[in-house]
Structure formats: structure tokens, C-alpha cells
Design an enzyme around this catalytic site. Structure first.
Site, PDB file in Angstrom:
ATOM      1  N   GLY A  20       0.793  -1.156  -0.094  1.00  0.00           N
ATOM      2  CA  GLY A  20      -0.167   0.011   0.047  1.00  0.00           C
ATOM      3  C   GLY A  20       0.794   1.288   0.144  1.00  0.00           C
ATOM      4  O   GLY A  20       2.038   1.112   0.367  1.00  0.00           O
ATOM      5  N   GLY A  21       0.136   2.415  -0.511  1.00  0.00           N
ATOM      6  CA  GLY A  21       0.918   3.814  -0.517  1.00  0.00           C
ATOM      7  C   GLY A  21      -0.030   4.776  -0.659  1.00  0.00           C
ATOM      8  O   GLY A  21      -1.193   4.495  -0.920  1.00  0.00           O
ATOM      9  N   GLY A  22       0.220   5.944  -0.326  1.00  0.00           N
ATOM     10  CA  GLY A  22      -0.632   7.115  -0.546  1.00  0.00           C
ATOM     11  C   GLY A  22      -1.794   6.837   0.695  1.00  0.00           C
ATOM     12  O   GLY A  22      -1.228   7.201   1.687  1.00  0.00           O
ATOM     13  N   PHE A  23      -2.956   6.919   0.017  1.00  0.00           N
ATOM     14  CA  PHE A  23      -4.227   6.940   1.139  1.00  0.00           C
ATOM     15  C   PHE A  23      -4.481   5.550   1.746  1.00  0.00           C
ATOM     16  O   PHE A  23      -5.248   5.486   2.365  1.00  0.00           O
ATOM     17  CB  PHE A  23      -5.353   7.454   0.512  1.00  0.00           C
ATOM     18  CG  PHE A  23      -5.007   8.917   0.024  1.00  0.00           C
ATOM     19  CD1 PHE A  23      -4.938   9.881   0.933  1.00  0.00           C
ATOM     20  CD2 PHE A  23      -5.095   9.223  -1.439  1.00  0.00           C
ATOM     21  CE1 PHE A  23      -4.995  11.526   0.683  1.00  0.00           C
ATOM     22  CE2 PHE A  23      -4.761  10.701  -1.533  1.00  0.00           C
ATOM     23  CZ  PHE A  23      -4.837  11.825  -0.538  1.00  0.00           C
ATOM     24  N   SER A  24      -3.864   4.500   1.123  1.00  0.00           N
ATOM     25  CA  SER A  24      -4.111   3.095   1.712  1.00  0.00           C
ATOM     26  C   SER A  24      -2.737   2.385   2.074  1.00  0.00           C
ATOM     27  O   SER A  24      -1.769   2.514   1.360  1.00  0.00           O
ATOM     28  CB  SER A  24      -5.000   2.367   0.822  1.00  0.00           C
ATOM     29  OG  SER A  24      -4.495   1.698  -0.447  1.00  0.00           O
ATOM     30  N   LYS A  25      -2.836   1.835   3.015  1.00  0.00           N
ATOM     31  CA  LYS A  25      -1.673   0.964   3.670  1.00  0.00           C
ATOM     32  C   LYS A  25      -2.569  -0.398   3.689  1.00  0.00           C
ATOM     33  O   LYS A  25      -3.659  -0.622   4.235  1.00  0.00           O
ATOM     34  CB  LYS A  25      -1.018   1.278   4.648  1.00  0.00           C
ATOM     35  CG  LYS A  25      -0.390   2.715   4.431  1.00  0.00           C
ATOM     36  CD  LYS A  25      -0.053   3.032   5.886  1.00  0.00           C
ATOM     37  CE  LYS A  25       0.815   4.509   5.572  1.00  0.00           C
ATOM     38  NZ  LYS A  25       1.163   4.999   6.760  1.00  0.00           N
ATOM     39  N   VAL A  26      -1.603  -1.778   3.393  1.00  0.00           N
ATOM     40  CA  VAL A  26      -1.928  -2.841   4.089  1.00  0.00           C
ATOM     41  C   VAL A  26      -0.889  -3.553   4.967  1.00  0.00           C
ATOM     42  O   VAL A  26       0.268  -3.452   4.789  1.00  0.00           O
ATOM     43  CB  VAL A  26      -2.138  -3.990   2.799  1.00  0.00           C
ATOM     44  CG1 VAL A  26      -2.517  -5.478   3.082  1.00  0.00           C
ATOM     45  CG2 VAL A  26      -2.808  -3.344   1.588  1.00  0.00           C
ATOM     46  N   ASP A 143     -11.924  -3.704 -12.563  1.00  0.00           N
ATOM     47  CA  ASP A 143     -10.480  -3.386 -12.540  1.00  0.00           C
ATOM     48  C   ASP A 143      -9.608  -4.635 -12.623  1.00  0.00           C
ATOM     49  O   ASP A 143      -8.780  -4.683 -11.647  1.00  0.00           O
ATOM     50  CB  ASP A 143     -10.436  -2.528 -11.130  1.00  0.00           C
ATOM     51  CG  ASP A 143      -9.045  -1.892 -11.273  1.00  0.00           C
ATOM     52  OD1 ASP A 143      -8.457  -1.657 -12.437  1.00  0.00           O
ATOM     53  OD2 ASP A 143      -8.324  -1.614 -10.023  1.00  0.00           O
TER      54      ASP A 143
END
Length: 467
Positions: A20-26, A143
Site C-alpha cells: 500500500g501507499g498514498g491513502f491506503s496501506k496493507v 479493474d
């Protein structure tokens, strides 16, 4: 002052960021009491998050939670931490998901080679089964692309990421509607999305399924975009491309199926039912009868042939005596299956054997503080944007990004941590992708290893220490 932390999510602690990166992370999440592991996707809430953004996230959660199928990543639960609680916890939507311990399907594919007919057949039929269920539930994914196809601990395909999905059919009445929103990644979108007219939902997913089948067989996507701007797509329209590599090496049955799925007119395009009944799909799977270790062996055969797996897992014939990694017993129980073992998703690091779902990794004979500047210079010379990030425990980190040859944006991390081998100090380097095509990411990994600054220090299978 104590740092803001992540909450416990229905009994699970968020222990390690895995993407993840930006507005989301995992994150990898662990329920210690029940000895369970999961993934937790966190979409951060900020004062700038609009009501429309919130509704989009809520729609993703509502759709994903309703889908229950063996070939869909399981949605387990979710909590929301509102901005008013930001003094205690990171505000955001927390989605607890099944952990795909086998990693990305396409992380195991050598670029421009593919996986061969049997492996492609095995996974394509699972993709069809999952998509057939999704459509029967009245949902269009919109997607479909390689990075959204994951593997569980046994090597079963899992369709993920319903952020762009939409309900197109009411199950109760069967009534359908057309869609209008333009979304998806250019190499995978259907050509009818180039116009401003409303489009039928199911055919655009069928097109995405066709591009994924091509990518399984060829080890690359067929074109940049399905428009006249793409030379390859233009040659596909004229039929000239069928005389060229890799199209001319596909079997007649595979080519017939590809052409049916990638038919320009959505009304003439194959349906999923047509694909199910196609001769290429209906034959029995040889791999299904052979067990998870054989499946993993077949899946990584192209990486063995190219030597990529020897770089990712050199087998130093030694085990670190240190077992400082307190996650290790949990990891062993949760991830150490015949499938993941054969895939070599375990790495030797300073703190012992560790589960590492990414095969884009290598070992080097230099310590981290000497290797990282070479890695950064090598990536910069390849046109990659690099930004130094705060270290994570003992690892040095780089945030990297750019565009691949298909103009797809990629982002990810490079982490370099200490590793001891044969009494010498070296490094273990992992390239962890957040977004972008896994095959392009592997090409970047290979280019970094081969660059003149890094290559002399890379450790290979059966190669002794260089000091």
C-alpha cells in the site's frame, strides 16, 4: 509524547506493513489468542476526505463483504475510526481481509515467457469461476489486472480489490443497467470505454479476463491501450500480429479463446459461459491432481529457467542460530505450507528465517550502508524516482516510483537489512511493490541486479562469500 497508533481490529493487531501507499496501506494482522493471521487494508481518513470519497469506500466494503466464493479474497470484518479519535488512533477505514500468503500470482512469472499452457489453464479456470460468481451476484469488477490476482497458502487464486466495482443487476428481478463511469488501467480496459456512450457491464470484465489470459501465456500485456495510438493494437485489428511473437507460439485452441475474449464488438465478444465451454477450458487439469508442491514447482518453472529464483533464494546451506524474530512461530504455522515452501517464500535474515511473499529480492556481499547508495544510484540511472525513507527496525528504506514501458505507474519500497553468510557481513534486499504491474516490477528488479554498480556484489546460488 506517545506516537499515534493503529487500533486492534476485531481482535487482530496490525504488526507489519506489507503493501500500500498514498491513502491506503496493507498490514499483516495477527490474532494472538486465536493463532490466526489476516490482512488489514487501511484507507486513511483526513480532513480533506470528501463525502463522495467516503461513499465510494463504503460501497467497496458493502460489495466485497457480500461476495463469498473460494476464488474471491474473503472480506472478514471492518471498523471505522473517525477523525475525532485521532489523538489515540490513526483515523480511517480498517478492512480485515483474508491474508493471501502465496503473494501475487504474477510475481511468479518471468517477463516475456509466461507460465505455460497447463498453469495458465489451471488459473484461468479459477478466474472464470470467480468472475462467473461475481456477475451472477450482479456485480461488475471493472479493474481486472494482474496485481489484483493473489494466491492463498495452498495456491488457490483469489480475486481482490473491489474499489472500482459496481452493481449492474438486481438479483431479485434480473433487471440490468448500463454503466457510464470510465475507470480501469489502460492496458486492461475494453475498447468500448474509449467512447462516451454507456456500456454493458459484463463484456468489459470479459475483455479484462482475456488480457489476463494473454499475460499468463505471454508474460506481458498485449498492448499499451486498446486504441489507434498503440501500434500493437492496430496490428491486432488488422490481423498482422498473429504472424508475430508471441501470438504465433500459442496453440490453436488458446488463440481461438483469446480472439473470442478480445473481440472488439462487445455484442460479439465471448461471454463467460462461452469461455467455460471452449475446448481449451473444458479439458481436465493435469495440475489439479498433483498437489500443492507440484503446482508451486510448475508455477515457478519460468523463474527457474531464467535463473531468477536462484537469485531470490540462493540456498546458503546454513541457518541462522538467532531466533529473535518473535513472529516466527506464528509465521511458521500460518504460512509454512508445501506450496509456500516450494515457492521459496522464506528468506534468511539476521533474525532467522522469515516469511517474505515477494520473490523480487536478492542477497549481496556488501553491508546495507554500502549497498543502499549503489541501489539508489542504479535505480536513478534506470529512470526511477527515489526518496529516502525512515529506517524500519534494522532495515534501510527507499520509496520508489515511476512508469513502466506500458505507461503504467508503479510505486513501492526497497528495503535493505543486514545478513551474515559464511562469517561475512552482507545484505538482504527486498523490492516490495505497492501498485503497478508485477511483471514490470520483476523487469525492474532484474535491471537493478544487472546494473554495473550492483551486479558485482550480488550473491548467487552456490556462490561462496566474496570477502
Amino acid at each position: 509524547m506517545t506516537s499515534v497508533k493503529y487500533p486492534k481490529v476485531v481482535g487482530y493487531d496490525l504488526v507489519q506493513q506489507i503493501g500500500g501507499g498514498g491513502f491506503s496501506k496493507v498490514f499483516r494482522a495477527v490474532n494472538i489468542q486465536e493463532h490466526r493471521v489476516a490482512a488489514c487494508k487501511v484507507i486513511v481518513l483526513t480532513p480533506d476526505t470528501s463525502e463522495k470519497d467516503r461513499k465510494t469506500i463504503e460501497k467497496e466494503m458493502r460489495i466485497h463483504a457480500a461476495l463469498k466464493h473460494i476464488n474471491i479474497l474473503e472480506f472478514k470484518d471492518a471498523v471505522v475510526v473517525e477523525l475525532k479519535h485521532q489523538q489515540h488512533f490513526v483515523p480511517g477505514f480498517y478492512m480485515l481481509l483474508e491474508l493471501a500468503a502465496g503473494g501475487d500470482l504474477f510475481d511468479k512469472i518471468a517477463p516475456d515467457i509466461g507460465v505455460g499452457d497447463e498453469v495458465a489453464h489451471y488459473y484461468f479456470n479459477q478466474l472464470l469461476a470467480g468472475m462467473d460468481y461475481i456477475h451472477k451476484e450482479g456485480v461488475c469488477h471493472r479493474d481486472l489486472k494482474p496485481e489484483n490476482l493473489l494466491l492463498d497458502v495452498a495456491g488457490t487464486l483469489k480475486i481482490s480489490d473491489f474499489g472500482l466495482s459496481s452493481v449492474f443487476k438486481l438479483k431479485e428481478t434480473g433487471r440490468t443497467r448500463t454503466l457510464t463511469e470510465r475507470c480501469g488501467s489502460l492496458p486492461y480496459v475494453a475498447p468500448e470505454l474509449n467512447s462516451k456512450r454507456p456500456y454493458e457491464a459484463e463484456p468489459i470484465d470479459v475483455w479484462g479476463v482475456g488480457v489476463i489470459l494473454y499475460t499468463l501465456l505471454a508474460g506481458n500485456t498485449p498492448w499499451d491501450e486498446p486504441t489507434q495510438h498503440s501500434v500493437e493494437f492496430t496490428r491486432y485489428l488488422s490481423g498482422e500480429i498473429f504472424q508475430e511473437q508471441p501470438w504465433n507460439r500459442f496453440s490453436d485452441a488458446a488463440l481461438s479463446l483469446l480472439q473470442g475474449l478480445l473481440t472488439i464488438d462487445p455484442h460479439e465478444r465471448f461471454t463467460l459461459e462461452d469461455a467455460f465451454q471452449h475446448p481449451w477450458c473444458v479439458r481436465p487439469s493435469q495440475l489439479a491432481q498433483q498437489g500443492s508442491a507440484s503446482l508451486a514447482q510448475a508455477l515457478t518453472q519460468s523463474l527457474r529457467t531464467t535463473g531468477d529464483l536462484d537469485l531470490a533464494s540462493p540456498n546458503f546451506n546454513q541457518r541462522s542460530e538467532s531466533t529473535d524474530d518473535e513472529d516466527e512461530p506464528m509465521l511458521s504455522a500460518a504460512h509454512n505450507t508445501q506450496f509456500t515452501q516450494t515457492l521459496m517464500l522464506f528468506s534468511q535474515t539476521q533474525s532467522g528465517t522469515r516469511y517474505t511473499p515477494h520473490l523480487t529480492r536478492f542477497y549481496a556481499s556488501l553491508p546495507p550502508d554500502q549497498l543502499m547508495p549503489l541501489v539508489q544510484s542504479g535505480l536513478s540511472s534506470l529512470g526511477v524516482t527515489c526518496r529516502e525513507a525512515p529506517p524500519s527496525s534494522s532495515a534501510l528504506r527507499l520509496r520508489i516510483g515511476g512508469q513502466d514501458a506500458r505507461k503504467e505507474t508503479f510505486r513501492g519500497w526497497v528495503e535493505v537489512e543486514p545478513f551474515e553468510y559464511h562469517g561475512s557481513h552482507g545484505s538482504f534486499c527486498v523490492m516490495q511493490k505497492d501498485s503497478g504491474n508485477p511483471i514490470s516490477w520483476r523487469q525492474l528488479w532484474r535491471a537493478l541486479i544487472q546494473c554495473s554498480l550492483v551486479e558485482p556484489h550480488v550473491l548467487r546460488k552456490r556462490v561462496q562469500g566474496k570477502h
